[in-house]
Design a protein around this motif. Sequence first.
Motif, mmCIF file in Angstrom:
data_model
loop_
_atom_site.group_PDB
_atom_site.id
_atom_site.type_symbol
_atom_site.label_atom_id
_atom_site.label_comp_id
_atom_site.label_asym_id
_atom_site.label_seq_id
_atom_site.Cartn_x
_atom_site.Cartn_y
_atom_site.Cartn_z
ATOM 1 N N LYS A 143 -1.602 -0.402 -9.899
ATOM 2 C CA LYS A 143 -3.030 -0.542 -9.361
ATOM 3 C C LYS A 143 -3.002 -1.145 -7.935
ATOM 4 N N PRO A 144 -3.135 -0.163 -6.958
ATOM 5 C CA PRO A 144 -3.037 -0.496 -5.505
ATOM 6 C C PRO A 144 -3.745 -1.460 -5.009
ATOM 7 N N ALA A 176 0.781 -1.228 0.104
ATOM 8 C CA ALA A 176 0.041 -0.045 -0.142
ATOM 9 C C ALA A 176 0.814 1.429 0.142
ATOM 10 N N VAL A 177 1.878 1.383 0.761
ATOM 11 C CA VAL A 177 2.612 2.617 0.899
ATOM 12 C C VAL A 177 3.304 2.746 -0.348
ATOM 13 N N PHE A 178 3.843 1.507 -1.140
ATOM 14 C CA PHE A 178 4.787 1.783 -2.352
ATOM 15 C C PHE A 178 3.549 2.218 -3.348
ATOM 16 N N SER A 179 2.413 1.704 -3.451
ATOM 17 C CA SER A 179 1.523 1.896 -4.395
ATOM 18 C C SER A 179 0.815 3.339 -4.507
ATOM 19 N N TYR A 180 0.777 3.721 -3.159
ATOM 20 C CA TYR A 180 -0.038 5.261 -2.904
ATOM 21 C C TYR A 180 1.060 6.340 -2.664
ATOM 22 N N PHE A 181 2.182 6.020 -2.434
ATOM 23 C CA PHE A 181 3.127 7.173 -1.913
ATOM 24 C C PHE A 181 4.457 7.160 -2.725
#
Length: 255
Positions: free
Chosen positions: A173-174, A33-38
């Motif tokens: 694609k989170p 999630a951290v890699f996908s969103y931030f």
Amino acid sequence: MEETISLKEIFGVIKKRFMLIVAFVLGAALIAAVFSYFIITPQYESRSQFIVNQSQQDPNMAYNINDIRTNVELINTYNAIMESPRILDEVIEELGLDYSAGTLSSKIKVSSEQNSQVVNVTVTDPNPALATQIANTTVKVFQDTIPDIMNVDNVKILSAAEMAENPLAVSPKPLLNIAIALVLGGMIGVGLAFLLEYLDNTIRTEDDVEKELGLPVLGVISTMTTEDLRQGRMPMHQQSRVKRGGFSGAQKKTV
């Protein structure tokens, strides 16, 4: 000697290391999630299409299947030319891009359906507006340049790239990344749980003695705490052994 493991033992290991498995699953999902969103930069996609037609010098000449086959075979040549520095350098100059031809080529994907005369030019870039400009400019430069390269004029723009009002990123694609991370985290957690169980050779119970040493357990000698002696009480598992004619005590020691 071949060893087997029962379904009960498998569930026992999972239950014993359940918190470890959950920690791996949640940790993997959090990292994804951290890699996908931030961390990962969103990428936007824009597509333009052109069609390869056979030039007809004589308008009365019949259009046959051989013409279509020739056009389809030419598409592979056109794809290579479109991604060449001859075309991309002019696109870079026209748009004033701070890219090399190699970098721009990595952003462009040229494809066509099997036995189709329609060619798709797809551009991926963090800037949706720039992706649209690159797609349209690349096709336009190719259309203007190809007559000089191959002495043909059979490329027509079918549809120009347009930027949507609210463009959606095609990557990352989170939700997909998190789902994959959950599965991988679970697999790693379960694998590590069984590895730790395999490496753990501690003898804790009478069953472990019989399994590891192949010797029958004659009895157990227990150690009682001072508080147990003061209160004159006996743990339940020792009371059950006394009733069956076993030994008494609070904490078991195997002999």
